[in-house]
Design a protein around this motif. Structure first.
Motif, PDB file in Angstrom:
ATOM      1  N   THR A  20       0.752  -1.172   0.012  1.00 24.19           N
ATOM      2  CA  THR A  20      -0.033   0.032  -0.006  1.00 24.19           C
ATOM      3  C   THR A  20       0.908   1.197   0.060  1.00 24.19           C
ATOM      4  O   THR A  20       0.521   2.038  -0.632  1.00 24.19           O
ATOM      5  CB  THR A  20      -0.716   0.101   1.257  1.00 24.19           C
ATOM      6  OG1 THR A  20      -1.708  -1.132   1.239  1.00 24.19           O
ATOM      7  CG2 THR A  20      -1.857   1.355   1.190  1.00 24.19           C
ATOM      8  N   LEU A  21       1.691   1.347   0.795  1.00 24.42           N
ATOM      9  CA  LEU A  21       2.919   2.482   0.863  1.00 24.42           C
ATOM     10  C   LEU A  21       3.493   2.586  -0.456  1.00 24.42           C
ATOM     11  O   LEU A  21       3.721   3.699  -0.882  1.00 24.42           O
ATOM     12  CB  LEU A  21       3.730   2.242   2.210  1.00 24.42           C
ATOM     13  CG  LEU A  21       3.097   2.552   3.493  1.00 24.42           C
ATOM     14  CD1 LEU A  21       4.220   2.201   4.444  1.00 24.42           C
ATOM     15  CD2 LEU A  21       2.528   3.659   3.572  1.00 24.42           C
ATOM     16  N   PHE A  22       3.926   1.441  -0.917  1.00 28.07           N
ATOM     17  CA  PHE A  22       4.351   1.420  -2.436  1.00 28.07           C
ATOM     18  C   PHE A  22       3.684   2.047  -3.471  1.00 28.07           C
ATOM     19  O   PHE A  22       4.212   3.062  -4.129  1.00 28.07           O
ATOM     20  CB  PHE A  22       5.041   0.223  -2.803  1.00 28.07           C
ATOM     21  CG  PHE A  22       5.737   0.256  -4.007  1.00 28.07           C
ATOM     22  CD1 PHE A  22       6.852   0.423  -4.250  1.00 28.07           C
ATOM     23  CD2 PHE A  22       5.148  -0.415  -5.323  1.00 28.07           C
ATOM     24  CE1 PHE A  22       7.677   0.610  -5.636  1.00 28.07           C
ATOM     25  CE2 PHE A  22       5.625  -0.263  -6.591  1.00 28.07           C
ATOM     26  CZ  PHE A  22       7.157   0.100  -6.767  1.00 28.07           C
ATOM     27  N   PHE A  23       2.330   1.648  -3.441  1.00 25.26           N
ATOM     28  CA  PHE A  23       1.428   2.192  -4.306  1.00 25.26           C
ATOM     29  C   PHE A  23       1.283   3.612  -4.058  1.00 25.26           C
ATOM     30  O   PHE A  23       0.973   4.379  -5.092  1.00 25.26           O
ATOM     31  CB  PHE A  23      -0.158   1.314  -4.349  1.00 25.26           C
ATOM     32  CG  PHE A  23      -0.937   1.865  -5.082  1.00 25.26           C
ATOM     33  CD1 PHE A  23      -0.896   1.865  -6.443  1.00 25.26           C
ATOM     34  CD2 PHE A  23      -2.129   2.685  -4.822  1.00 25.26           C
ATOM     35  CE1 PHE A  23      -1.988   2.052  -7.443  1.00 25.26           C
ATOM     36  CE2 PHE A  23      -3.153   3.217  -5.435  1.00 25.26           C
ATOM     37  CZ  PHE A  23      -3.123   2.704  -6.729  1.00 25.26           C
ATOM     38  N   ILE A  24       0.768   4.059  -2.857  1.00 32.47           N
ATOM     39  CA  ILE A  24       0.741   5.576  -2.756  1.00 32.47           C
ATOM     40  C   ILE A  24       2.316   6.209  -2.964  1.00 32.47           C
ATOM     41  O   ILE A  24       1.791   7.454  -3.661  1.00 32.47           O
ATOM     42  CB  ILE A  24       0.537   5.938  -1.050  1.00 32.47           C
ATOM     43  CG1 ILE A  24      -0.774   5.361  -0.828  1.00 32.47           C
ATOM     44  CG2 ILE A  24       0.651   7.025  -0.716  1.00 32.47           C
ATOM     45  CD1 ILE A  24      -1.209   5.290   0.770  1.00 32.47           C
ATOM     46  N   VAL A  26       4.207   5.498  -5.394  1.00 33.06           N
ATOM     47  CA  VAL A  26       4.048   5.761  -7.027  1.00 33.06           C
ATOM     48  C   VAL A  26       3.155   6.638  -7.431  1.00 33.06           C
ATOM     49  O   VAL A  26       3.406   7.606  -8.480  1.00 33.06           O
ATOM     50  CB  VAL A  26       3.687   4.436  -7.674  1.00 33.06           C
ATOM     51  CG1 VAL A  26       3.306   4.377  -9.096  1.00 33.06           C
ATOM     52  CG2 VAL A  26       4.831   3.505  -7.677  1.00 33.06           C
ATOM     53  N   LEU A  27       1.924   6.844  -7.038  1.00 32.10           N
ATOM     54  CA  LEU A  27       0.907   7.769  -7.193  1.00 32.10           C
ATOM     55  C   LEU A  27       1.669   9.178  -6.951  1.00 32.10           C
ATOM     56  O   LEU A  27       1.345  10.304  -7.810  1.00 32.10           O
ATOM     57  CB  LEU A  27      -0.186   7.551  -6.406  1.00 32.10           C
ATOM     58  CG  LEU A  27      -1.159   6.509  -6.937  1.00 32.10           C
ATOM     59  CD1 LEU A  27      -2.512   6.383  -5.763  1.00 32.10           C
ATOM     60  CD2 LEU A  27      -1.613   6.475  -8.337  1.00 32.10           C
ATOM     61  N   VAL A  28       2.029   9.541  -5.850  1.00 33.37           N
ATOM     62  CA  VAL A  28       2.816  10.904  -5.427  1.00 33.37           C
ATOM     63  C   VAL A  28       3.919  11.100  -6.330  1.00 33.37           C
ATOM     64  O   VAL A  28       3.724  12.229  -6.974  1.00 33.37           O
ATOM     65  CB  VAL A  28       3.309  10.698  -4.130  1.00 33.37           C
ATOM     66  CG1 VAL A  28       4.067  11.984  -3.706  1.00 33.37           C
ATOM     67  CG2 VAL A  28       2.228  10.697  -3.127  1.00 33.37           C
ATOM     68  N   PHE A  29       4.863  10.106  -6.596  1.00 32.29           N
ATOM     69  CA  PHE A  29       5.566  10.231  -7.674  1.00 32.29           C
ATOM     70  C   PHE A  29       5.308  10.688  -9.168  1.00 32.29           C
ATOM     71  O   PHE A  29       5.718  11.509  -9.851  1.00 32.29           O
ATOM     72  CB  PHE A  29       6.601   9.093  -7.905  1.00 32.29           C
ATOM     73  CG  PHE A  29       7.866   9.309  -8.814  1.00 32.29           C
ATOM     74  CD1 PHE A  29       9.096  10.245  -8.497  1.00 32.29           C
ATOM     75  CD2 PHE A  29       7.873   8.735 -10.240  1.00 32.29           C
ATOM     76  CE1 PHE A  29       9.966  10.392  -9.382  1.00 32.29           C
ATOM     77  CE2 PHE A  29       8.628   9.142 -10.996  1.00 32.29           C
ATOM     78  CZ  PHE A  29       9.920   9.571 -10.541  1.00 32.29           C
ATOM     79  N   THR A  30       4.124  10.021  -9.612  1.00 34.18           N
ATOM     80  CA  THR A  30       3.626  10.269 -10.976  1.00 34.18           C
ATOM     81  C   THR A  30       2.734  11.707 -10.970  1.00 34.18           C
ATOM     82  O   THR A  30       2.954  12.248 -11.847  1.00 34.18           O
ATOM     83  CB  THR A  30       2.480   9.154 -10.971  1.00 34.18           C
ATOM     84  OG1 THR A  30       3.323   8.004 -11.019  1.00 34.18           O
ATOM     85  CG2 THR A  30       2.001   9.357 -12.496  1.00 34.18           C
ATOM     86  N   PHE A  31       2.164  11.970  -9.686  1.00 38.46           N
ATOM     87  CA  PHE A  31       1.387  13.413  -9.904  1.00 38.46           C
ATOM     88  C   PHE A  31       1.804  14.559  -9.350  1.00 38.46           C
ATOM     89  O   PHE A  31       1.164  15.325  -8.909  1.00 38.46           O
ATOM     90  CB  PHE A  31      -0.196  13.119  -9.222  1.00 38.46           C
ATOM     91  CG  PHE A  31      -0.660  12.131 -10.084  1.00 38.46           C
ATOM     92  CD1 PHE A  31      -1.334  12.293 -11.604  1.00 38.46           C
ATOM     93  CD2 PHE A  31      -1.235  10.526  -9.734  1.00 38.46           C
ATOM     94  CE1 PHE A  31      -1.970  11.340 -12.225  1.00 38.46           C
ATOM     95  CE2 PHE A  31      -1.882   9.858 -10.435  1.00 38.46           C
ATOM     96  CZ  PHE A  31      -2.558  10.138 -11.681  1.00 38.46           C
ATOM     97  N   ARG A  32       3.122  14.376  -9.105  1.00 43.14           N
ATOM     98  CA  ARG A  32       3.894  15.677  -8.593  1.00 43.14           C
ATOM     99  C   ARG A  32       3.995  16.756  -9.459  1.00 43.14           C
ATOM    100  O   ARG A  32       4.038  16.483 -10.534  1.00 43.14           O
ATOM    101  CB  ARG A  32       5.240  15.062  -7.924  1.00 43.14           C
ATOM    102  CG  ARG A  32       6.323  14.934  -9.064  1.00 43.14           C
ATOM    103  CD  ARG A  32       7.485  14.467  -8.569  1.00 43.14           C
ATOM    104  NE  ARG A  32       8.596  14.380  -9.672  1.00 43.14           N
ATOM    105  CZ  ARG A  32       8.589  13.643 -10.722  1.00 43.14           C
ATOM    106  NH1 ARG A  32       7.684  12.828 -11.016  1.00 43.14           N
ATOM    107  NH2 ARG A  32       9.549  13.860 -11.524  1.00 43.14           N
ATOM    108  N   PRO A  33       4.131  18.066  -8.721  1.00 46.31           N
ATOM    109  CA  PRO A  33       4.392  18.969  -9.853  1.00 46.31           C
ATOM    110  C   PRO A  33       5.598  18.903 -10.606  1.00 46.31           C
ATOM    111  O   PRO A  33       6.657  18.391 -10.119  1.00 46.31           O
ATOM    112  CB  PRO A  33       4.458  20.493  -8.921  1.00 46.31           C
ATOM    113  CG  PRO A  33       3.747  19.822  -7.639  1.00 46.31           C
ATOM    114  CD  PRO A  33       4.100  18.182  -7.630  1.00 46.31           C
TER     115      PRO A  33
END
Length: 50
Positions: A20-24, A26-33
């Protein structure tokens, strides 16, 4: 049989938390400014020599 039980308990608790932490992450890395600009730049790398 004991090893299976121990690994099953680990996967049910800490393994799920780690995934779950890995998935979160990846999402943060993908949608970062600034992610879109760097993704577009990386997408153009194979075409730079043409």
């Amino acid at each position: 049989m004991e090893l299976y039980t121990a690994m099953r308990h680990f996967a049910d608790s800490w393994g799920l938390l780690a995934m779950t932490l890995f998935f979160i992450g990846v999402l943060v890395f993908t949608f970062r400014p600034g992610a879109k600009a760097s993704a577009n730049e990386a997408a153009q790398i194979p075409l730079k020599e043409d």
